[in-house]
Design an enzyme around this catalytic site. Structure first.
Site, PDB file in Angstrom:
ATOM      1  N   HIS A 112       0.854  -1.199   0.000  1.00 38.67           N
ATOM      2  CA  HIS A 112       0.000   0.000   0.000  1.00 38.67           C
ATOM      3  C   HIS A 112       0.885   1.243   0.000  1.00 38.67           C
ATOM      4  O   HIS A 112       1.856   1.322   0.746  1.00 38.67           O
ATOM      5  CB  HIS A 112      -0.904   0.040   1.235  1.00 38.67           C
ATOM      6  CG  HIS A 112      -1.789   1.248   1.234  1.00 38.67           C
ATOM      7  ND1 HIS A 112      -2.979   1.286   0.540  1.00 38.67           N
ATOM      8  CD2 HIS A 112      -1.627   2.476   1.773  1.00 38.67           C
ATOM      9  CE1 HIS A 112      -3.526   2.472   0.671  1.00 38.67           C
ATOM     10  NE2 HIS A 112      -2.725   3.222   1.422  1.00 38.67           N
ATOM     11  N   ASP A 164     -15.647   2.565   6.195  1.00 36.03           N
ATOM     12  CA  ASP A 164     -14.593   3.493   5.763  1.00 36.03           C
ATOM     13  C   ASP A 164     -15.105   4.392   4.651  1.00 36.03           C
ATOM     14  O   ASP A 164     -14.803   5.581   4.615  1.00 36.03           O
ATOM     15  CB  ASP A 164     -13.353   2.728   5.298  1.00 36.03           C
ATOM     16  CG  ASP A 164     -12.295   3.702   4.772  1.00 36.03           C
ATOM     17  OD1 ASP A 164     -11.849   4.544   5.569  1.00 36.03           O
ATOM     18  OD2 ASP A 164     -11.974   3.654   3.572  1.00 36.03           O
ATOM     19  N   ARG A 199     -14.937  12.757   6.073  1.00 37.53           N
ATOM     20  CA  ARG A 199     -13.612  13.371   6.341  1.00 37.53           C
ATOM     21  C   ARG A 199     -13.223  14.296   5.194  1.00 37.53           C
ATOM     22  O   ARG A 199     -12.654  15.374   5.411  1.00 37.53           O
ATOM     23  CB  ARG A 199     -12.547  12.279   6.520  1.00 37.53           C
ATOM     24  CG  ARG A 199     -12.688  11.515   7.829  1.00 37.53           C
ATOM     25  CD  ARG A 199     -11.850  10.248   7.807  1.00 37.53           C
ATOM     26  NE  ARG A 199     -10.435  10.525   7.667  1.00 37.53           N
ATOM     27  CZ  ARG A 199      -9.541   9.652   7.194  1.00 37.53           C
ATOM     28  NH1 ARG A 199      -9.923   8.438   6.807  1.00 37.53           N
ATOM     29  NH2 ARG A 199      -8.272   9.983   7.095  1.00 37.53           N
ATOM     30  N   SER A 241      -8.354   3.653   8.487  1.00 35.40           N
ATOM     31  CA  SER A 241      -8.939   3.605   7.150  1.00 35.40           C
ATOM     32  C   SER A 241      -8.155   2.622   6.269  1.00 35.40           C
ATOM     33  O   SER A 241      -8.726   1.725   5.633  1.00 35.40           O
ATOM     34  CB  SER A 241      -8.924   5.020   6.560  1.00 35.40           C
ATOM     35  OG  SER A 241      -9.175   4.993   5.189  1.00 35.40           O
ATOM     36  N   LYS A 301      -9.107  -1.841   5.525  1.00 32.51           N
ATOM     37  CA  LYS A 301      -9.295  -2.393   4.173  1.00 32.51           C
ATOM     38  C   LYS A 301      -8.257  -3.474   3.888  1.00 32.51           C
ATOM     39  O   LYS A 301      -8.549  -4.497   3.262  1.00 32.51           O
ATOM     40  CB  LYS A 301      -9.205  -1.259   3.135  1.00 32.51           C
ATOM     41  CG  LYS A 301     -10.402  -0.315   3.223  1.00 32.51           C
ATOM     42  CD  LYS A 301     -10.306   0.853   2.270  1.00 32.51           C
ATOM     43  CE  LYS A 301      -9.304   1.867   2.691  1.00 32.51           C
ATOM     44  NZ  LYS A 301      -9.415   3.191   2.095  1.00 32.51           N
TER      45      LYS A 301
HETATM   46  N1  URA Z   1      -5.953   6.477   1.939  1.00 26.52           N
HETATM   47  C1  URA Z   1      -6.979   5.832   2.562  1.00 26.52           C
HETATM   48  O1  URA Z   1      -7.440   4.806   2.097  1.00 26.52           O
HETATM   49  N2  URA Z   1      -7.459   6.372   3.687  1.00 26.52           N
HETATM   50  C2  URA Z   1      -6.978   7.498   4.248  1.00 26.52           C
HETATM   51  O2  URA Z   1      -7.451   7.917   5.271  1.00 26.52           O
HETATM   52  C3  URA Z   1      -5.923   8.150   3.586  1.00 26.52           C
HETATM   53  C4  URA Z   1      -5.415   7.609   2.431  1.00 26.52           C
END
Ligand code: URA
Length: 434
Positions: A82, A161, A168, A183, A187
């Site tokens: 990621h 999320d 947000r 967040s 995932k």
């Molecule tokens: N990417 C995400 O998936 N969530 C965040 O809060 C910031 C970047």
């Protein structure tokens, strides 16, 4: 339980219990808690922060708001990556096929771009006919047959999320370390991989502007991953100038394929992609050391197996892979406009954020979630930090739609000039758990 009490507790800097956090996340996802109360709590978390225990509880509650993918039918350790996002970051297109070609299954869910940063899903969408939203069965088939799978996040993975991120986004509460941690990690944990490499971006173009903040975010994600039994390590890498020469979806596919063909091997983009791939190979048990892992990465480029894996992935999930060999089959711009230097000097800095926004204005990115993209437009960035430039040298090529009006000064003002030599700066700033 009353939402008012949670907001009040956090406003005063108190800690929320795991039960309170689960109550909030369940209610926010189900729509039984009004947006204004969730927004107030998000802002209180931004100001007051969360303890490690609270961040863990938030991550778990968000993960459990949806489905968890079961990858146990695929043999071997599954390794994901990621990146916290940057301009021109196309490392997934490069390292996914490399890692898979080296024998490690690589399941990846990606996002769409928003604002100045691009999204991996949009880059894959520039390959004609490639399906970027795979069903669970298609995702597993791709992983089984090519060892690589990439799909847009499905709606049933961590739906809380999606809801909280949208809030947000409009309440200026994205930049909070516990909220970003929960967040991303909710995932990733729901996605079912056994191991994860994080590329935490640091610099003026990234969420985390300072090395201290980037370290705190990386450590927070590593702690949460480990607490849930995931193998996890993080690199902290610089994000100021765009990564590589391409910004824009079809252009980024071209640059990725060129690297898989063995071109631009010493560029920062290639070095970063190879290093991330090497860390993934070590975690997947395919190499005992960084040196051995980097050698395997190089071998997969030189023997063509990495590019062959990308071709197989595209053929399996699309129409054909001819566009990977013949770039004229990728989406094309209406016209290409050259931007040349209006002075001489040495380039001291390139403002990646400004260039990302210019590419977005051309149609390569989204200002708003519902914007439609033009996959053929973007920028070829020829200017390099430290480069000595003569008046008239080609610095950018703008791949634009027919009707776009191009103002050269907007592109030139992304450059900072100096008369002094510029010392090279390292792209790798720190690592955690490597
Ligand atoms: N990417 C995400 O998936 N969530 C965040 O809060 C910031 C970047």
């Amino acid at each position: 339980m009353r939402m008012y009490d949670l907001i009040y507790t956090k406003k005063l800097g108190g800690a929320l219990s795991a039960e309170q956090i689960a109550f909030w996340v369940r209610g926010a996802a189900a729509g039984s808690i009004p947006d204004e109360q969730s927004a107030a709590l998000l802002m209180a978390i931004c100001w007051r922060g969360m303890s490690t225990e609270e961040t863990l509880a938030l991550t778990l509650a968000m993960r459990d708001s949806g489905k968890r993918l079961d990858l146990s039918s695929i043999p071997g350790l599954k390794v994901d990556k990621h990146s916290t996002g940057g301009v021109g970051d196309k490392t997934t297109l490069i390292l996914g096929p490399i890692v898979a070609a080296c024998g490690v299954p690589c399941p990846m869910f990606s996002g769409r771009g928003l604002g100045h940063t691009g999204g991996t899903v949009d880059k894959f969408a520039a390959i004609p006919g490639l399906k970027v939203e795979l069903s669970e069965a298609e995702f597993l088939r791709s992983l089984r047959e090519t060892r690589f799978a990439n799909s847009a996040q499905t709606a049933d993975i961590a739906p809380a999320d999606k809801k909280l991120y949208a809030l947000r986004d409009v309440t200026a509460t994205v930049e909070s370390i516990p909220l970003i941690t929960a967040s991303i990690m909710s995932k990733k944990l729901a996605g079912g991989a056994d191991a994860l490499v994080l590329d935490v971006k640091c610099g003026p173009t990234a969420f985390m502007k300072t090395l201290d903040d980037a370290r705190t975010l990386a450590q927070s994600m590593v702690d949460v991953g480990r607490a849930h039994g995931m193998q996890i390590r993080a690199l902290i890498t610089r994000m100021d100038a765009p990564l590589g020469w391409a910004i824009g979806n079809a252009l980024e596919v071209m640059e990725s394929v060129e690297i898989l063909r063995g071109e631009h091997g010493d560029s920062e983009l290639a070095q970063l992609s190879f290093r991330l791939a090497a860390e993934m190979l070590i975690m997947g048990g395919a190499a005992p050391s960084l040196e051995a892992a980097l050698a395997r990465v190089q071998a997969s480029i030189q023997d063509g197996s990495a590019l062959a894996t990308l071709r197989r992935f595209v053929t399996l999930n699309g129409r054909d892979a001819l566009a990977l060999d013949d770039f004229s089959r990728l989406p094309q711009p209406g016209r290409v406009v050259d931007i040349r230097a209006d002075r001489e000097g040495t380039i001291a800095a390139l403002d990646g954020r400004a260039l990302g926004l210019l590419a977005m204005d051309l149609g390569a990115g989204r200002r708003d979630r519902n914007d439609r993209l033009d996959l053929g437009v973007g920028l070829r960035v020829l200017a390099r930090v430290g480069q000595k430039v003569a008046k008239g040298d080609l610095l950018f090529q703008v791949y634009a739609g027919d009707k776009a009006s191009i103002v050269p000064d907007l592109y030139l003002s992304s450059l900072e000039w100096t008369s002094l030599p510029v010392a090279p700066t390292a792209w790798l700033l720190a690592s955690i758990g490597c």
